[in-house]
Design a protein around this motif. Structure first.
Motif, PDB file in Angstrom:
ATOM      1  N   GLY A 143       0.816  -1.209   0.000  1.00 19.76           N
ATOM      2  CA  GLY A 143       0.000   0.000   0.000  1.00 19.76           C
ATOM      3  C   GLY A 143       0.850   1.258   0.000  1.00 19.76           C
ATOM      4  N   GLY A 144       1.929   1.260   0.802  1.00 20.72           N
ATOM      5  CA  GLY A 144       2.811   2.411   0.840  1.00 20.72           C
ATOM      6  C   GLY A 144       3.508   2.645  -0.485  1.00 20.72           C
ATOM      7  N   ALA A 145       3.940   1.564  -1.135  1.00 16.26           N
ATOM      8  CA  ALA A 145       4.591   1.706  -2.435  1.00 16.26           C
ATOM      9  C   ALA A 145       3.622   2.267  -3.476  1.00 16.26           C
ATOM     10  CB  ALA A 145       5.123   0.348  -2.892  1.00 16.26           C
ATOM     11  N   TRP A 146       2.375   1.804  -3.422  1.00 15.85           N
ATOM     12  CA  TRP A 146       1.367   2.320  -4.360  1.00 15.85           C
ATOM     13  C   TRP A 146       1.114   3.800  -4.110  1.00 15.85           C
ATOM     14  CZ3 TRP A 146      -0.886  -0.146  -8.489  1.00 15.85           C
ATOM     15  CH2 TRP A 146      -1.964   0.510  -9.095  1.00 15.85           C
ATOM     16  N   ILE A 147       1.054   4.199  -2.849  1.00  8.29           N
ATOM     17  CA  ILE A 147       0.838   5.601  -2.506  1.00  8.29           C
ATOM     18  C   ILE A 147       1.996   6.459  -3.010  1.00  8.29           C
ATOM     19  CG2 ILE A 147       0.709   7.230  -0.560  1.00  8.29           C
ATOM     20  CD1 ILE A 147      -0.759   4.930   0.976  1.00  8.29           C
ATOM     21  N   LEU A 148       3.220   5.979  -2.811  1.00  7.27           N
ATOM     22  CA  LEU A 148       4.400   6.746  -3.236  1.00  7.27           C
ATOM     23  C   LEU A 148       4.465   6.925  -4.740  1.00  7.27           C
ATOM     24  CD1 LEU A 148       7.123   5.279  -0.848  1.00  7.27           C
ATOM     25  CD2 LEU A 148       6.164   7.592  -0.783  1.00  7.27           C
TER      26      LEU A 148
ATOM     27  N   PRO B  27      -7.156   5.366  -3.965  1.00  5.14           N
ATOM     28  CA  PRO B  27      -8.021   4.341  -3.381  1.00  5.14           C
ATOM     29  C   PRO B  27      -7.333   3.025  -3.027  1.00  5.14           C
ATOM     30  CG  PRO B  27      -9.138   5.439  -5.189  1.00  5.14           C
ATOM     31  CD  PRO B  27      -7.720   5.934  -5.203  1.00  5.14           C
ATOM     32  N   LEU B  28      -6.532   2.458  -3.951  1.00  3.49           N
ATOM     33  CA  LEU B  28      -5.918   1.159  -3.657  1.00  3.49           C
ATOM     34  C   LEU B  28      -4.912   1.280  -2.528  1.00  3.49           C
ATOM     35  CD1 LEU B  28      -5.737  -1.818  -4.352  1.00  3.49           C
ATOM     36  CD2 LEU B  28      -3.997  -1.264  -6.065  1.00  3.49           C
ATOM     37  N   GLY B  29      -4.092   2.316  -2.563  1.00  2.17           N
ATOM     38  CA  GLY B  29      -3.159   2.530  -1.468  1.00  2.17           C
ATOM     39  C   GLY B  29      -3.887   2.746  -0.157  1.00  2.17           C
ATOM     40  N   ASN B  30      -4.987   3.479  -0.206  1.00  2.00           N
ATOM     41  CA  ASN B  30      -5.810   3.729   0.976  1.00  2.00           C
ATOM     42  C   ASN B  30      -6.304   2.416   1.574  1.00  2.00           C
ATOM     43  OD1 ASN B  30      -7.716   4.542   2.867  1.00  2.00           O
ATOM     44  ND2 ASN B  30      -8.838   5.875   1.483  1.00  2.00           N
ATOM     45  N   ALA B  31      -6.881   1.564   0.735  1.00  2.00           N
ATOM     46  CA  ALA B  31      -7.461   0.312   1.221  1.00  2.00           C
ATOM     47  C   ALA B  31      -6.402  -0.598   1.842  1.00  2.00           C
ATOM     48  CB  ALA B  31      -8.174  -0.408   0.077  1.00  2.00           C
ATOM     49  N   LEU B  32      -5.244  -0.732   1.191  1.00  2.45           N
ATOM     50  CA  LEU B  32      -4.208  -1.634   1.694  1.00  2.45           C
ATOM     51  C   LEU B  32      -3.546  -1.081   2.949  1.00  2.45           C
ATOM     52  CD1 LEU B  32      -2.571  -2.692  -1.708  1.00  2.45           C
ATOM     53  CD2 LEU B  32      -4.226  -3.965  -0.335  1.00  2.45           C
ATOM     54  N   TRP B  33      -3.213   0.199   2.923  1.00  5.70           N
ATOM     55  CA  TRP B  33      -2.600   0.826   4.097  1.00  5.70           C
ATOM     56  C   TRP B  33      -3.552   0.761   5.295  1.00  5.70           C
ATOM     57  CZ3 TRP B  33       2.246   2.704   4.942  1.00  5.70           C
ATOM     58  CH2 TRP B  33       2.440   3.516   6.076  1.00  5.70           C
ATOM     59  N   SER B  34      -4.825   1.035   5.045  1.00  2.46           N
ATOM     60  CA  SER B  34      -5.813   1.006   6.121  1.00  2.46           C
ATOM     61  C   SER B  34      -6.001  -0.408   6.663  1.00  2.46           C
ATOM     62  CB  SER B  34      -7.155   1.549   5.613  1.00  2.46           C
ATOM     63  OG  SER B  34      -7.034   2.897   5.217  1.00  2.46           O
ATOM     64  N   ALA B  35      -5.978  -1.409   5.776  1.00  2.93           N
ATOM     65  CA  ALA B  35      -6.119  -2.794   6.233  1.00  2.93           C
ATOM     66  C   ALA B  35      -4.987  -3.173   7.178  1.00  2.93           C
ATOM     67  CB  ALA B  35      -6.147  -3.736   5.031  1.00  2.93           C
TER      68      ALA B  35
ATOM     69  N   PRO C  89      -3.821  14.718  -6.452  1.00  2.00           N
ATOM     70  CA  PRO C  89      -3.708  16.177  -6.557  1.00  2.00           C
ATOM     71  C   PRO C  89      -3.248  16.841  -5.267  1.00  2.00           C
ATOM     72  CG  PRO C  89      -6.014  15.483  -6.511  1.00  2.00           C
ATOM     73  CD  PRO C  89      -5.198  14.254  -6.682  1.00  2.00           C
ATOM     74  N   ARG C  90      -3.404  16.134  -4.130  1.00  2.00           N
ATOM     75  CA  ARG C  90      -2.945  16.684  -2.845  1.00  2.00           C
ATOM     76  C   ARG C  90      -1.731  15.928  -2.320  1.00  2.00           C
ATOM     77  NH1 ARG C  90      -8.681  16.549   0.166  1.00  2.00           N
ATOM     78  NH2 ARG C  90      -8.761  14.591  -1.016  1.00  2.00           N
ATOM     79  N   GLY C  91      -0.936  15.396  -3.241  1.00  2.00           N
ATOM     80  CA  GLY C  91       0.271  14.679  -2.834  1.00  2.00           C
ATOM     81  C   GLY C  91      -0.042  13.294  -2.316  1.00  2.00           C
ATOM     82  N   TYR C  92       0.387  13.014  -1.088  1.00  2.00           N
ATOM     83  CA  TYR C  92       0.238  11.671  -0.530  1.00  2.00           C
ATOM     84  C   TYR C  92      -1.000  11.544   0.351  1.00  2.00           C
ATOM     85  CZ  TYR C  92       5.024  11.175  -2.187  1.00  2.00           C
ATOM     86  OH  TYR C  92       6.145  11.143  -2.978  1.00  2.00           O
ATOM     87  N   ASP C  93      -2.008  12.311   0.066  1.00  2.00           N
ATOM     88  CA  ASP C  93      -3.284  12.184   0.762  1.00  2.00           C
ATOM     89  C   ASP C  93      -3.962  10.905   0.260  1.00  2.00           C
ATOM     90  OD1 ASP C  93      -6.035  12.399   1.536  1.00  2.00           O
ATOM     91  OD2 ASP C  93      -5.763  14.552   1.791  1.00  2.00           O
ATOM     92  N   ILE C  94      -4.152   9.930   1.158  1.00  2.00           N
ATOM     93  CA  ILE C  94      -4.638   8.627   0.704  1.00  2.00           C
ATOM     94  C   ILE C  94      -6.090   8.670   0.247  1.00  2.00           C
ATOM     95  CG2 ILE C  94      -2.989   7.386   2.148  1.00  2.00           C
ATOM     96  CD1 ILE C  94      -5.265   6.676   4.031  1.00  2.00           C
ATOM     97  N   ASN C  95      -6.809   9.743   0.543  1.00  2.00           N
ATOM     98  CA  ASN C  95      -8.179   9.847   0.053  1.00  2.00           C
ATOM     99  C   ASN C  95      -8.234   9.984  -1.456  1.00  2.00           C
ATOM    100  OD1 ASN C  95      -9.700   9.924   2.653  1.00  2.00           O
ATOM    101  ND2 ASN C  95      -8.361  11.677   2.985  1.00  2.00           N
ATOM    102  N   ASP C  96      -7.123  10.352  -2.077  1.00  2.00           N
ATOM    103  CA  ASP C  96      -7.054  10.456  -3.534  1.00  2.00           C
ATOM    104  C   ASP C  96      -6.429   9.215  -4.170  1.00  2.00           C
ATOM    105  OD1 ASP C  96      -8.024  13.087  -3.268  1.00  2.00           O
ATOM    106  OD2 ASP C  96      -5.990  13.850  -2.964  1.00  2.00           O
TER     107      ASP C  96
END
Length: 376
Positions: free
Chosen positions: A204-209, A223-231, A214-221
């Motif tokens: 998840g972190g790698a996907w986010i990076l 989705p896949l990184g958000n779901a994995l990181w949150s899990a 549009p707001r950088g590393y805001d996981i709300n933008d």
């Protein structure tokens, strides 16, 4: 007896959501993925209710969810109709938001937290079938939302309906709540849970990076990184939850704050964004930019003060919806209860459950989708 650790998690999640909306700090979404945590806690409560009461739990959950929305709608919908919102049958979605209810130019942002109730409503309605599947096929059921989100995000399934995208994004957290309620997470060995959480966080972190929004590393933008990181976060937060957090109630102020935030979670969530929007002009008038820490701190305090005021005025609706005696400030000891306890146990200290009764559904960040009102 309530689990005060879960109460503490929910209270922290609500505070994090409000602070995020005032400050816009993307780092908060990584440090504490509040919306997924709130869905996981709600999923755990929903599973327990279904096991105790069967499908009738759906009606009771909706009864607790909708009245607070109706109070908001009774105030804001007439105001929006008077300021340009067309009166169409879609306005009825403010009564039962199975889709995004309509809003005008200012209401779209001020009332954007409605997305949470929309998703919550979908998940509650799906829970009887989902729990039946989870109890028979736990791992495939848990993996299904994440697989759905994966095929959407890598482009195999293009332009999916909003409902499928949201199930992929947040229903996995809801199902992790099922796993928590069933004891599955607690039974996982540290040698299984630890590497699993680490792998999810790493991917998840790698996907986010590599997929900045549009707001950088805001996981709300993202989705896949958000779901994995949150899990990963939920696995650790719920899978290794402490048996008790007695220190919460050792301090009367902290214990009462946690109780109030849990009993008024929906009111705080539904109203806070309107005050964030109302105070935004202070940025221009006073010159408080997002880099001005003092100005941000003052805005956070003002938002919480205004939310506290409106909560005192209309928050009792949550008590009525939960079939509790209405209270101005939740968590107090009623005189009759105190005298009864003294007669029954004259030598025992005050060890009552300070937030007795079933927990309320919770609560989550800005990301608009055309025609609807959304904030996360």
């Amino acid at each position: 007896m309530r689990n005060r650790y879960l109460d503490l998690l929910r209270a922290l999640a609500i505070v994090r959501v409000v602070v995020y909306h005032v400050t816009g700090w993307a780092s908060l979404t990584l440090l504490f993925p509040a919306m997924s945590v709130m869905f996981a806690l709600a999923g755990s409560l929903m599973a327990g209710s279904l096991l105790r009461s069967g499908p009738t739990a759906v009606g009771r959950r909706l009864r607790r969810l909708l009245p607070s929305l109706w109070v908001v709608a009774a105030i804001f919908v007439p105001a929006m109709l008077l300021t340009g919102l067309p009166f169409t049958p879609a306005v009825l979605l403010w009564l039962f938001p199975v889709a995004d209810p309509p809003a005008n130019y200012w209401g779209a942002l001020a009332l954007s937290p409605i997305w949470y109730l929309r998703d919550y409503l979908w998940f509650v309605l799906a829970s009887p079938v989902a729990l039946w599947l989870f109890r028979r096929f736990p791992l495939p059921t848990l993996l299904a939302p994440y697989c759905l989100l994966l095929v959407i995000e890598i482009g195999i399934y293009q332009d999916p309906p909003l409902v499928l995208r949201e199930f992929g994004l947040y229903f996995g957290a809801w199902l992790l709540g099922f796993a928590h309620q069933s004891g599955m997470l607690r039974r996982m060995s540290v040698w299984v849970l630890g590497p699993t959480a680490f792998a999810l966080a790493a991917v998840g972190g790698a996907w986010i990076l590599t997929h900045q929004g549009p707001r950088g590393y805001d996981i709300n933008d993202i989705p896949l990184g958000n779901a994995l990181w949150s899990a990963a976060f939920i696995l650790v937060a719920l899978g290794r939850a402490p048996a008790a957090v007695a220190w919460v109630d050792r301090n009367a102020l902290v214990g009462r704050a946690v109780t109030v935030l849990n009993r008024r979670a929906l009111t705080v969530y539904l109203w806070h964004m309107a005050f964030v929007v109302a105070l935004t002009p202070l940025v221009d008038v006073v010159g408080w930019s997002h880099q001005d820490l003092l100005g941000l701190a003052i805005r956070v305090v003002l938002v919480f003060l205004l939310v506290g005021l409106v909560t005192a005025v209309v928050g009792w609706v949550e008590d009525v919806a939960a079939q509790r005696p209405p209270e101005l400030i939740p968590g107090g000891v009623r005189p009759s209860s105190r005298s009864t306890r003294r007669r029954a146990r004259p030598h025992v200290g005050d060890d009552h459950d300070p937030s007795g009764g079933p927990a309320s559904g919770g609560v989550p960040e800005q990301r608009g989708r055309g025609g609807g009102v959304i904030a996360r």
